[in-house]
Design an enzyme around this catalytic site. Structure first.
Site, PDB file in Angstrom:
ATOM      1  CE1 TYR A 149      -3.637   2.597   0.747  1.00 27.17           C
ATOM      2  CE2 TYR A 149      -2.123   3.112   2.683  1.00 27.17           C
ATOM      3  CZ  TYR A 149      -3.261   3.524   1.584  1.00 27.17           C
ATOM      4  OH  TYR A 149      -4.130   4.812   2.118  1.00 27.17           O
ATOM      5  CG  ASP A 244       5.948   3.432   0.923  1.00 23.00           C
ATOM      6  OD1 ASP A 244       6.095   4.059   1.875  1.00 23.00           O
ATOM      7  OD2 ASP A 244       4.478   3.285   0.438  1.00 23.00           O
ATOM      8  CE  LYS A 272       2.651   4.739   8.580  1.00 19.60           C
ATOM      9  NZ  LYS A 272       1.447   5.233   8.916  1.00 19.60           N
TER      10      LYS A 272
END
Length: 435
Positions: A149, A244, A272
């Site tokens: 994702y 990613d 994050k």
């Protein structure tokens, strides 16, 4: 198993109120509890390794805001830095030195990154990295892997993991066919398929994007052969390898997954942890590629709140703490103990499971089948996982509300917290075995 509507009435009432004004009552489907049944908890506050819901219940938090709270909630250094930044103004819409300081820290930590551009979310980071790869190479095709994702980017929302998988809608309505016609979806860890696509279309492929260690179909590590072929094929065909690391960056090591694996991708995406829990994203890589971004080059990307001073300050404080007092060895040991404890308990309860873990990221899959890709992840018994989730919740342990998400151990957890988790897991697995 307790019923949320009676056991946690304040959360139930808050959810009903939210559903009247927010689609589905949540601002991200990953929070919706669709994969486990019942209604989501509404959180009142957090501190250290704990979350507290509106009903006053306390939970050991293995979500950590889906990864960024590696130091635990309300770490004093991060709180102090955030307050100081807010007092100087929460947003400028102009450059500030905090942006440069955090960029220097990212570059110092990640050898493959020579320049960085900050954005406000992981989705923006991956979207921008894909645009940059296409602009730099002059090619259109991008390879992604089923179950990885990369945010809700139209061109990448194909066989997505995370909440898209949980809700059973990996191909979202509203994404035109034209947006995905240049995206090639392959099976993660399938070296033969990767080689076949490059042999057929190598001169048209702009880049390959992946989570180097996947967290969004549950925790799934790459094989050494798969990584080796990724490097070889992208280099041989002039395509850009894009990692990613929104989830893994600064979590699996100060230099992220690529430090752990010994890899050097052309571009990397972050989020994050680099914002210390504040909304943030970033993408970076070789200077020759990054200088194609406007205003240094022709590839357009912009963001009103990019490099927000509050997020930059929280990120600087977090990265500084991780560098000065690295928690990685202790997180490794604690997470390993959790795995050993849960596997022992599952064997005792005669419940078939797989425990996948890298560093402080882990997933307990309810399946007999070793999990190496999306297909094997989907052999999991999601009903059993849902029962396990609620049994753990009722014992004060807050896990991701989907079989297809990674859990995170944080630096605020003590050995006593780990022992409590293992005991709760043993009791919960016994309950799962009874049906």
């Amino acid at each position: 198993m307790l019923d949320l509507s009676t056991a946690r009435p304040a959360s139930a009432a808050a959810f009903d109120r939210a559903k009247a004004v927010i689609p589905g009552g949540v601002n991200s489907p990953a929070r919706a509890f669709g994969g486990v049944g019942g209604n989501p908890l509404f959180i009142a506050r957090a501190d250290g390794p704990f979350l507290y819901d509106l009903d006053g219940n306390r939970y050991l938090d293995f979500i950590g805001s889906w990864g960024p709270m590696i130091l635990g909630h309300c770490h004093p250094a991060v709180v102090e830095a955030t307050i100081a930044a807010v007092k100087n103004g929460s947003s400028y819409g102009a450059p500030c030195e905090l942006e440069t300081r955090l960029a220097e820290m990212v570059i110092d930590a990640v050898p493959s990154v020579e320049m960085v551009r900050f954005v406000s979310s992981g989705t923006e980071a991956t979207m921008s990295a894909i645009r940059l790869a296409r602009g730099f190479t002059g090619r259109d095709l991008v390879i992604k892997f089923a179950g990885c994702y990369h945010g809700h980017v139209d061109s990448l929302l194909v066989s997505a993991g995370s909440s898209a998988l949980t809700l059973g809608v990996p191909n979202s309505p509203g994404v035109p066919v034209g947006c995905t016609q240049d995206t090639i979806v392959l099976k993660f860890n399938d070296t033969a398929a990767l080689a076949e696509v490059f042999a057929a279309k190598g001169d048209k492929i702009a880049g390959v994007i992946l989570e180097p260690i996947v967290g969004n179909m549950g925790l799934v590590p790459p094989t050494a052969e798969f990584r080796r072929e990724l490097r070889r094929l992208t280099q041989a065909h002039g395509a850009l390898l894009i990692y990613d690391e929104v989830m893994t960056g600064f979590r699996l090591g100060y230099g992220g997954a690529q430090e752990l694996l010994g890899d050097k991708p052309a571009l990397s995406c972050f989020g994050k942890i680099i914002g210390g829990g504040s909304p943030v994203g970033a993408y970076g890589g070789r200077a020759g590629i990054m200088k194609k971004i406007m205003p240094a080059g022709p590839v357009f990307q912009a963001g009103t709140l990019s490099g927000n001073p509050v997020a930059m300050a929280a990120g600087i404080a977090t990265l500084n703490e991780l560098k000065v007092n690295p928690p990685y060895a202790r997180l490794e040991e604690q997470s390993k103990r959790i795995g050993e404890g849960l596997l022992k308990a599952a064997t005792s309860a005669n419940v078939p499971v797989q425990f996948n873990r890298v560093g402080s990221m882990w997933t307990l899959f309810f399946t007999n089948t070793p999990v190496s890709d999306l297909d094997t992840a989907k052999t999991s018994d999601t009903k059993r996982f849902g029962r396990f989730f609620w049994e753990m919740m009722d014992r004060g342990v807050y896990l991701p509300c989907s079989q297809f998400e990674a859990a995170f151990t944080c630096g605020a957890m003590t050995d006593e917290h780990i022992a409590t988790t293992i005991q709760a897991g043993a009791e919960s697995l016994q309950a799962v075995a009874k049906g």
